[in-house]
Motif scaffolding. Structure first.
Motif, PDB file in Angstrom:
ATOM      1  N   LEU A 166     -12.259  13.317  91.735  1.00 13.26           N
ATOM      2  CA  LEU A 166     -13.373  12.750  91.809  1.00 13.26           C
ATOM      3  C   LEU A 166     -13.526  11.346  91.211  1.00 13.26           C
ATOM      4  CD1 LEU A 166     -16.636  12.986  92.641  1.00 13.26           C
ATOM      5  CD2 LEU A 166     -16.897  13.813  90.308  1.00 13.26           C
ATOM      6  N   ASN A 167     -13.602  10.398  92.276  1.00  9.99           N
ATOM      7  CA  ASN A 167     -13.647   9.000  91.884  1.00  9.99           C
ATOM      8  C   ASN A 167     -15.090   8.524  91.916  1.00  9.99           C
ATOM      9  OD1 ASN A 167     -10.649   8.441  92.360  1.00  9.99           O
ATOM     10  ND2 ASN A 167     -11.416   9.153  94.410  1.00  9.99           N
ATOM     11  N   ASP A 168     -15.592   7.490  90.839  1.00  9.45           N
ATOM     12  CA  ASP A 168     -16.814   7.516  90.556  1.00  9.45           C
ATOM     13  C   ASP A 168     -17.609   6.845  92.044  1.00  9.45           C
ATOM     14  OD1 ASP A 168     -19.081   6.562  88.370  1.00  9.45           O
ATOM     15  OD2 ASP A 168     -18.862   4.882  89.771  1.00  9.45           O
ATOM     16  N   ALA A 169     -18.649   7.289  92.250  1.00  4.47           N
ATOM     17  CA  ALA A 169     -19.437   6.962  93.408  1.00  4.47           C
ATOM     18  C   ALA A 169     -19.756   5.722  93.619  1.00  4.47           C
ATOM     19  CB  ALA A 169     -20.652   7.876  93.675  1.00  4.47           C
ATOM     20  N   VAL A 170     -20.508   5.114  92.278  1.00  9.61           N
ATOM     21  CA  VAL A 170     -20.806   3.612  92.414  1.00  9.61           C
ATOM     22  C   VAL A 170     -19.726   2.570  92.630  1.00  9.61           C
ATOM     23  CG1 VAL A 170     -22.062   2.052  91.055  1.00  9.61           C
ATOM     24  CG2 VAL A 170     -22.950   4.262  91.035  1.00  9.61           C
ATOM     25  N   GLU A 171     -18.737   3.055  91.816  1.00  8.39           N
ATOM     26  CA  GLU A 171     -17.378   2.070  91.831  1.00  8.39           C
ATOM     27  C   GLU A 171     -16.888   2.021  93.373  1.00  8.39           C
ATOM     28  OE1 GLU A 171     -16.659   0.058  89.733  1.00  8.39           O
ATOM     29  OE2 GLU A 171     -18.329   0.565  88.696  1.00  8.39           O
ATOM     30  N   THR A 172     -16.759   3.321  93.920  1.00  3.26           N
ATOM     31  CA  THR A 172     -16.183   3.548  95.327  1.00  3.26           C
ATOM     32  C   THR A 172     -17.268   2.528  96.087  1.00  3.26           C
ATOM     33  OG1 THR A 172     -15.419   5.692  94.527  1.00  3.26           O
ATOM     34  CG2 THR A 172     -15.444   5.084  96.894  1.00  3.26           C
ATOM     35  N   ALA A 173     -18.518   2.542  96.054  1.00  5.76           N
ATOM     36  CA  ALA A 173     -19.268   1.977  96.964  1.00  5.76           C
ATOM     37  C   ALA A 173     -19.203   0.631  96.804  1.00  5.76           C
ATOM     38  CB  ALA A 173     -20.738   2.249  96.748  1.00  5.76           C
ATOM     39  N   LYS A 174     -18.769   0.195  95.625  1.00  8.81           N
ATOM     40  CA  LYS A 174     -18.674  -1.358  95.405  1.00  8.81           C
ATOM     41  C   LYS A 174     -17.320  -1.692  96.125  1.00  8.81           C
ATOM     42  CE  LYS A 174     -20.949  -1.839  90.735  1.00  8.81           C
ATOM     43  NZ  LYS A 174     -20.289  -1.979  89.415  1.00  8.81           N
TER      44      LYS A 174
END
Ligand SMILES: [Zn+2]
Length: 479
Positions: free
Chosen positions: A178-186
């Protein structure tokens, strides 16, 4: 003067297309956390929900807005399911969604509980696009689904980025990261933004995280959320951290109670389009909507095999969550028999009704285990078995013991141990995960898949038994 000029200009232009494309009205329909509740149900004296009603509502809105409707699902489709959902591994839901023409789905944690293998298999059987940017395979780090899709609607390019979560305490998370959703969106949004005119994050991360996402990722126009089962009657508007206006977040409660509708007006600007208006509301799914016959027929057809009666019981088999019960014993005995293990250790049945005397049909079996846990086999010593059984209350077969507070006494295992003092133990993968697999120090305990699940083992066992007698000889299986 200006008015006259405009009128003349209008008259001079033969095709309407130039004017029409200056303003585009998109309709984004969204739903989330429907789970496996396919049928209508009672809520405070009203009949609500139902997949068939959803299909009718979507058809009506598409008919009134031809060619400019997007239909999105923000995850949690399989879990808490009716027997047909569990039996088909979620296939019935996805078949219906494919028929309804969903444009994109971000899987929720409820889809992962059935195992990534099942999710890969079920999604490969339908044309509906599944997207997910921030859960990846642990070992090769590859994506489980494409991170986003781009849909073109009346010349407008709409990007839809999928973000979600998995539960680290569940065995199904074992092969995944699970990768951080906000960081991935960035990472994705800056590159995706120039390719599209409108950017949606389709998320299953909960309303709180949606707010963090909205503030942190200025490229987003709209967040369609799920996971927290939140009822947002109108969009919540979150200020972007860079000060450039607000991002709208929508979510439509759960269990097919509402279909969310967002009306977006885009106006042509110097570069692409700008959002001129964005309004959202929830449309109730209730008895005022007639169910769609095609979807109803599809569900009924998938459920036909579940009516098969595979066994009779001459006595009631009640269930009890927190103590020994006839149904708990039956499930454990079935697993012991079907895996030919010495000892079976299973999760308790949960709050479910038992089997009444009479027919046992497949639908009675395929409601006992929501997540269809795989059955694993391993060899454990007597001390290891004791440690597992002491940790919490499980269903067991092949052994007996007395339970104290946090310990057990008088452990008796019916089978003989092998020459090194170990026994063949069948257990659900979640128990294997809890006690061994997620613990690196327990690398020495290896597990084999049996290819069976608790429900399939119970089904096969009851097909063999045929009749459960009034006075059961508890030591014997069939044959
Ligand atoms: Zn949910």
């Amino acid at each position: 003067m200006r008015l006259i000029a405009k009128t003349i200009l209008l008259a001079l232009i033969p095709a309407v297309s130039i004017w029409a494309s200056d303003t585009i009205n998109l309709v984004v329909l969204h739903i989330n956390d429907t789970h496996g509740k396919l049928s209508p149900y009672d809520l405070e004296g009203r009949s609500v929900g139902g997949m068939g009603r959803l299909a009718t509502l979507v058809k009506q809105i598409r008919a009134a807005n031809p060619g400019r409707v997007l239909l999105l699902h923000a995850g949690d489709i399989f879990s808490r399911g009716e027997p047909v959902v569990i039996y088909t591994g979620g296939h019935v839901n996805l078949l219906a969604f494919e028929k309804m023409g969903f444009d994109a789905i971000t899987p929720g944690n409820g889809e992962f509980y059935f195992g990534i293998e099942n999710l890969e298999r079920q999604t490969s059987r339908v044309a509906t696009p599944f997207i997910h940017a921030n859960v990846t395979y642990q070992y090769h780090k590859g994506a489980i689904f494409p991170p986003y899709v781009i849909k073109e609607i009346q010349g407008v390019k709409v990007g839809i980025l999928g973000l979600g979560l998995i539960r680290p305490w569940h065995q199904s998370s074992l092969p995944l990261t699970l990768n951080d959703a906000v960081e991935t969106a960035k990472q994705y949004a800056p590159a995706l933004r120039p390719k599209v005119n409108f950017l949606i994050a389709l998320t299953h991360i909960g309303a709180k995280n949606d707010s963090l996402l909205a503030a942190a990722v200025p490229e987003l126009d709209l967040i369609v959320g799920g996971d927290s089962h939140t009822r947002l009657d109108t969009p919540s508007r979150i200020a972007r951290a860079n000060g450039a206006g607000r991002v709208s977040i929508v979510q439509a409660r759960h269990y097919y109670q509402f279909l969310g509708r967002v009306d977006v007006q885009l106006k042509k600007a110097n570069q692409g389009y700008r959002v001129a208006r964005l309004d959202g509301k929830l449309l109730p799914i209730d008895e005022k909507i007639a169910p769609d016959a095609e979807i109803e027929a599809l569900i009924a057809e998938q459920a036909v095999p579940l009516d098969e009666v595979i066994c009779q019981t001459e006595r009631d088999l009640p269930n009890a969550r927190d103590q020994k019960s006839a149904l708990g014993d039956l499930v454990a005995r079935a697993v012991l028999h079907q895996t030919r293990a010495d000892v079976a250790i299973l999760e308790r049945n949960g709050d479910t009704q038992g089997f009444a005397a009479g027919d046992i049909a497949l639908k009675d079996i395929y409601r006992l285990r929501q997540y269809r846990p795989p059955l694993m086999l391993t060899r454990l010593s007597r001390d290891q078995i004791r440690a597992v059984l002491s940790a919490r209350m499980y269903l067991t077969a092949g052994c007996s013991f007395d339970r104290m507070e946090n310990a057990i006494a008088n452990l008796a295992i019916r089978a003989k141990s092998d020459s090194v003092g170990t026994y063949l133990v069948a257990m659900e993968k979640q128990i294997a995960f809890r006690h061994f697999l997620r613990n690196a120090a327990s690398d020495t305990v290896a597990f084999d898949f049996t290819g069976q699940r608790v429900d399939t083992a119970l089904e096969r066992y009851l097909r063999d038994v045929k009749v459960i007698r009034r006075a059961e000889d508890k030591k014997r299986g069939p044959g």
